[in-house]
Motif scaffolding. Structure first.
Motif, PDB file in Angstrom:
ATOM      1  N   SER A  93       1.189  -1.748   0.032  1.00 25.57           N
ATOM      2  CA  SER A  93      -0.063  -0.078  -0.063  1.00 25.57           C
ATOM      3  C   SER A  93       0.775   1.396  -0.169  1.00 25.57           C
ATOM      4  O   SER A  93       0.733   2.030  -0.661  1.00 25.57           O
ATOM      5  CB  SER A  93      -0.911   0.584   1.387  1.00 25.57           C
ATOM      6  N   ILE A  94       1.680   1.765   1.036  1.00 31.87           N
ATOM      7  CA  ILE A  94       3.099   2.457   0.698  1.00 31.87           C
ATOM      8  C   ILE A  94       3.006   2.854  -0.399  1.00 31.87           C
ATOM      9  O   ILE A  94       3.696   3.484  -0.774  1.00 31.87           O
ATOM     10  CB  ILE A  94       4.130   2.258   1.693  1.00 31.87           C
ATOM     11  N   LEU A  95       4.145   1.474  -1.274  1.00 31.18           N
ATOM     12  CA  LEU A  95       4.857   1.486  -2.386  1.00 31.18           C
ATOM     13  C   LEU A  95       3.899   2.323  -3.715  1.00 31.18           C
ATOM     14  O   LEU A  95       3.650   3.184  -4.471  1.00 31.18           O
ATOM     15  CB  LEU A  95       5.328   0.372  -2.750  1.00 31.18           C
ATOM     16  N   ALA A  96       2.405   1.508  -3.493  1.00 32.13           N
ATOM     17  CA  ALA A  96       1.385   2.319  -3.855  1.00 32.13           C
ATOM     18  C   ALA A  96       0.838   3.492  -4.440  1.00 32.13           C
ATOM     19  O   ALA A  96       0.830   4.526  -5.398  1.00 32.13           O
ATOM     20  CB  ALA A  96       0.306   1.255  -4.385  1.00 32.13           C
ATOM     21  N   TRP A  97       1.251   3.972  -2.880  1.00 33.56           N
ATOM     22  CA  TRP A  97       0.849   5.474  -2.605  1.00 33.56           C
ATOM     23  C   TRP A  97       2.253   6.317  -3.298  1.00 33.56           C
ATOM     24  O   TRP A  97       1.952   7.791  -3.998  1.00 33.56           O
ATOM     25  CB  TRP A  97       1.133   5.699  -0.772  1.00 33.56           C
ATOM     26  N   LEU A  98       2.904   5.732  -2.926  1.00 31.27           N
ATOM     27  CA  LEU A  98       4.086   6.523  -3.654  1.00 31.27           C
ATOM     28  C   LEU A  98       4.910   6.564  -5.102  1.00 31.27           C
ATOM     29  O   LEU A  98       4.505   7.583  -6.080  1.00 31.27           O
ATOM     30  CB  LEU A  98       5.473   5.308  -2.837  1.00 31.27           C
ATOM     31  N   ASP A  99       3.896   5.795  -5.662  1.00 31.00           N
ATOM     32  CA  ASP A  99       4.193   5.225  -7.333  1.00 31.00           C
ATOM     33  C   ASP A  99       2.484   7.115  -7.448  1.00 31.00           C
ATOM     34  O   ASP A  99       3.285   7.415  -8.765  1.00 31.00           O
ATOM     35  CB  ASP A  99       3.482   4.462  -7.552  1.00 31.00           C
ATOM     36  N   ARG A 100       1.740   6.810  -7.080  1.00 32.63           N
ATOM     37  CA  ARG A 100       0.682   7.987  -7.103  1.00 32.63           C
ATOM     38  C   ARG A 100       0.988   9.212  -7.012  1.00 32.63           C
ATOM     39  O   ARG A 100       1.123  10.123  -7.747  1.00 32.63           O
ATOM     40  CB  ARG A 100      -0.674   7.094  -6.255  1.00 32.63           C
ATOM     41  N   ALA A 101       1.706   9.115  -5.948  1.00 31.80           N
ATOM     42  CA  ALA A 101       2.054  11.247  -5.783  1.00 31.80           C
ATOM     43  C   ALA A 101       3.459  10.820  -6.275  1.00 31.80           C
ATOM     44  O   ALA A 101       3.674  12.418  -6.499  1.00 31.80           O
ATOM     45  CB  ALA A 101       3.018  10.638  -3.898  1.00 31.80           C
ATOM     46  N   ASP A 102       3.943  10.409  -6.674  1.00 28.64           N
ATOM     47  CA  ASP A 102       5.585  10.323  -7.544  1.00 28.64           C
ATOM     48  C   ASP A 102       5.516   9.497  -8.318  1.00 28.64           C
ATOM     49  O   ASP A 102       6.831   8.711  -8.362  1.00 28.64           O
ATOM     50  CB  ASP A 102       6.419  10.387  -6.231  1.00 28.64           C
ATOM     51  N   PRO A 103       4.641   9.449  -9.883  1.00 30.42           N
ATOM     52  CA  PRO A 103       5.197   8.599 -10.186  1.00 30.42           C
ATOM     53  C   PRO A 103       7.155   8.654 -11.570  1.00 30.42           C
ATOM     54  O   PRO A 103       6.963   9.674 -11.638  1.00 30.42           O
ATOM     55  CB  PRO A 103       4.349   9.119 -11.434  1.00 30.42           C
ATOM     56  N   GLY A 104       6.861   7.086 -11.167  1.00 33.75           N
ATOM     57  CA  GLY A 104       8.860   7.507 -11.899  1.00 33.75           C
ATOM     58  C   GLY A 104      10.047   7.972 -10.448  1.00 33.75           C
ATOM     59  O   GLY A 104      11.404   8.122 -10.849  1.00 33.75           O
ATOM     60  N   ALA A 105       9.527   7.689  -9.552  1.00 29.87           N
ATOM     61  CA  ALA A 105      10.627   8.144  -8.671  1.00 29.87           C
ATOM     62  C   ALA A 105      11.345   9.577  -8.612  1.00 29.87           C
ATOM     63  O   ALA A 105      12.233   9.807  -7.594  1.00 29.87           O
ATOM     64  CB  ALA A 105      11.072   6.933  -8.165  1.00 29.87           C
ATOM     65  N   HIS A 106      10.769  10.394  -9.355  1.00 29.45           N
ATOM     66  CA  HIS A 106      11.824  11.708  -9.922  1.00 29.45           C
ATOM     67  C   HIS A 106      11.768  12.396  -8.483  1.00 29.45           C
ATOM     68  O   HIS A 106      13.220  13.063  -8.161  1.00 29.45           O
ATOM     69  CB  HIS A 106      11.151  12.653 -11.185  1.00 29.45           C
ATOM     70  N   ARG A 107      10.972  12.997  -7.802  1.00 29.97           N
ATOM     71  CA  ARG A 107      10.465  13.218  -6.174  1.00 29.97           C
ATOM     72  C   ARG A 107      11.991  12.713  -5.412  1.00 29.97           C
ATOM     73  O   ARG A 107      11.982  13.220  -4.445  1.00 29.97           O
ATOM     74  CB  ARG A 107       9.081  14.335  -6.287  1.00 29.97           C
ATOM     75  N   ARG A 108      11.452  11.335  -5.357  1.00 30.37           N
ATOM     76  CA  ARG A 108      12.231  10.673  -4.255  1.00 30.37           C
ATOM     77  C   ARG A 108      13.795  10.650  -4.199  1.00 30.37           C
ATOM     78  O   ARG A 108      14.269  10.521  -3.522  1.00 30.37           O
ATOM     79  CB  ARG A 108      11.333   9.285  -4.215  1.00 30.37           C
ATOM     80  N   ILE A 109      13.319  10.829  -5.461  1.00 27.59           N
ATOM     81  CA  ILE A 109      15.716  11.022  -5.454  1.00 27.59           C
ATOM     82  C   ILE A 109      15.680  12.403  -5.262  1.00 27.59           C
ATOM     83  O   ILE A 109      17.223  12.318  -4.438  1.00 27.59           O
ATOM     84  CB  ILE A 109      16.026  10.857  -7.252  1.00 27.59           C
ATOM     85  N   ALA A 115      18.032  11.434 -13.556  1.00 28.98           N
ATOM     86  CA  ALA A 115      16.364  10.835 -13.543  1.00 28.98           C
ATOM     87  C   ALA A 115      15.374  12.437 -13.056  1.00 28.98           C
ATOM     88  O   ALA A 115      14.019  12.086 -12.322  1.00 28.98           O
ATOM     89  CB  ALA A 115      16.758   9.878 -12.879  1.00 28.98           C
ATOM     90  N   GLU A 116      16.484  13.290 -12.590  1.00 26.20           N
ATOM     91  CA  GLU A 116      15.303  14.400 -11.776  1.00 26.20           C
ATOM     92  C   GLU A 116      14.424  15.072 -13.252  1.00 26.20           C
ATOM     93  O   GLU A 116      15.229  15.603 -14.472  1.00 26.20           O
ATOM     94  CB  GLU A 116      16.221  15.059 -11.010  1.00 26.20           C
ATOM     95  N   ARG A 117      13.559  16.213 -12.897  1.00 28.40           N
ATOM     96  CA  ARG A 117      12.858  16.476 -14.083  1.00 28.40           C
ATOM     97  C   ARG A 117      12.886  18.068 -12.991  1.00 28.40           C
ATOM     98  O   ARG A 117      13.151  18.582 -12.233  1.00 28.40           O
ATOM     99  CB  ARG A 117      12.023  16.343 -13.625  1.00 28.40           C
ATOM    100  N   PRO A 118      12.585  18.777 -14.245  1.00 34.63           N
ATOM    101  CA  PRO A 118      13.070  20.819 -14.186  1.00 34.63           C
ATOM    102  C   PRO A 118      11.903  20.846 -13.355  1.00 34.63           C
ATOM    103  O   PRO A 118      10.816  20.439 -13.715  1.00 34.63           O
ATOM    104  CB  PRO A 118      13.508  21.553 -15.458  1.00 34.63           C
ATOM    105  N   VAL A 119      11.658  22.010 -12.946  1.00 28.98           N
ATOM    106  CA  VAL A 119      10.811  22.570 -12.158  1.00 28.98           C
ATOM    107  C   VAL A 119      10.634  24.125 -13.063  1.00 28.98           C
ATOM    108  O   VAL A 119      11.438  25.148 -13.187  1.00 28.98           O
ATOM    109  CB  VAL A 119      10.564  22.710 -10.682  1.00 28.98           C
ATOM    110  N   VAL A 120       8.820  23.849 -13.407  1.00 29.91           N
ATOM    111  CA  VAL A 120       8.642  25.000 -13.950  1.00 29.91           C
ATOM    112  C   VAL A 120       8.093  26.238 -12.556  1.00 29.91           C
ATOM    113  O   VAL A 120       7.240  25.658 -12.114  1.00 29.91           O
ATOM    114  CB  VAL A 120       7.837  24.648 -14.878  1.00 29.91           C
TER     115      VAL A 120
END
Length: 361
Positions: free
Chosen positions: A17-33, A189-194
């Protein structure tokens, strides 16, 4: 018949459940990184700053590790580039900005303290203006403005003086290493912020006022009111009221109201939860620091889209780390909560009264 305890049976379900929530909140794990990078930069800077061979020439009353950790942490928060080379460049610039902010406070604070009680807070007004005004120069400009204020805030909390210039320079070098190394290892793996679009230039008395200049004045006005209130009533944690006022100012009056609302919600949740964990700070400090690290990862994940969750996570991390560092006064810790609310309210008033900006869609 399965004799395993229920908690062992359900643990994989909870983890899933925790991993599923993380994937919904942060798809691609960019923000977790990015969150892991924040924690790594903070820990690396604190560890390097604690080495006796590195800090032997620094005055005993200055914690180079804490200073460098603050520079590196918030530089990593403000940095928002995708390529490694541009990220490393920005991190170096942001660390320099934080050091300049600390130096400006160390040099000016003694002059303002002669004006009486609470005089040092007036130095923070200049940093508050930079936070809003430098957004006109994009992501890097916004980060530089924030770092100038962060440097002043850290110098304020550590009561730095002109004689501490060497400690600031040493903290700058450590923070650059601590911030850049994790970014180089995190990869592309990180994305820019606008940043949100600035409002169009509103006209007042037939004169156009820059939106960035208006935001700078809004933040500085609220910070000035807090400094005056502190000079009159001696607020316990006035710097946190200034900080709340500075960072709730958005690109429009409506956006500021929304940020104030979300900051209040987050603070009202994060601070009580942090206070409830105070017993752990005395008996299990390692667990407390691990919880704070997890909260900062949540902060990084939630900051772009869920400002309320980010504020709650940061409030929790702040309370438990202060407790783990030896600050156990509940009235003092609670003062950080209600003065944060005071600063948010003043920021909202400033956004409504000082060159209010309209929403851009």
């Amino acid at each position: 018949m399965n004799d395993e305890p229920n908690d062992q049976v359900n643990f994989p379900r909870y983890a899933g459940s925790i991993l599923a929530w993380l994937d919904r909140a942060d798809p691609g794990a960019h923000r977790r990184i990015k969150g892991l990078r924040l924690v790594t930069a903070y820990g690396l800077a604190a560890a390097l700053g604690a080495l006796q061979d590195v800090t032997r020439d620094v005055p005993a009353g200055v914690s180079v590790g804490s200073l460098a950790a603050a520079f590196a942490l918030w530089a990593s928060v403000s940095e928002a580039r995708a390529p490694r080379a541009e990220s490393s460049r920005d991190l170096a610039v942001l660390c320099v900005a934080a050091a300049l902010g600390a130096c400006s406070f160390a040099l000016l604070a003694p002059l303002f303290r002669e004006a009486g009680r609470g005089g040092a807070e007036f130095v923070l007004v200049s940093g508050a203006f930079c936070v809003g005004y430098l957004k006109r120069f994009g992501v890097t400009g916004a980060g530089i403005g924030s770092q100038l204020y962060i440097g002043q805030l850290v110098a304020y909390s550590m009561k730095l003086a002109p004689m501490d210039a060497w400690a600031i320079a040493l903290a700058l070098l450590i923070s650059m290493i601590a911030a850049i190394v994790p970014r180089m290892l995190s990869g592309p793996a990180e994305r820019p912020v606008v940043l949100p679009a600035l409002a169009s230039e509103p006209a007042y008395a037939r004169r156009a006022v820059s939106p960035a200049f208006a935001m700078g004045l809004q933040a500085a006005s609220g910070a000035l009111v807090v400094a005056l209130l502190n000079a009159i009533f001696a607020l316990a944690e006035s710097a946190w009221a200034v900080t709340a006022c500075v960072y709730v100012v958005a690109t429009s009056a409506v956006g500021t109201a929304e940020r104030v609302r979300r900051r209040i919600y987050g603070t009202l949740v994060g601070v009580p939860v942090g206070l409830a964990c105070l017993p752990l700070a005395e008996h299990a400090p390692l667990l407390v620091w691990a919880m704070a690290a997890g909260a900062m990862i949540v902060y990084a994940m939630a900051l772009p889209d869920r400002y309320d969750i980010a504020c709650g996570a940061f409030a929790f991390a702040l309370i438990v780390t202060l407790a783990a560092s030896g600050v156990h006064s509940i009235p003092l810790l609670a003062a950080r909560a209600w003065e944060t609310l005071l600063g948010g309210a003043l920021g909202l008033v400033s956004a409504r009264l000082v060159f209010p900006l309209r929403l851009v869609r």
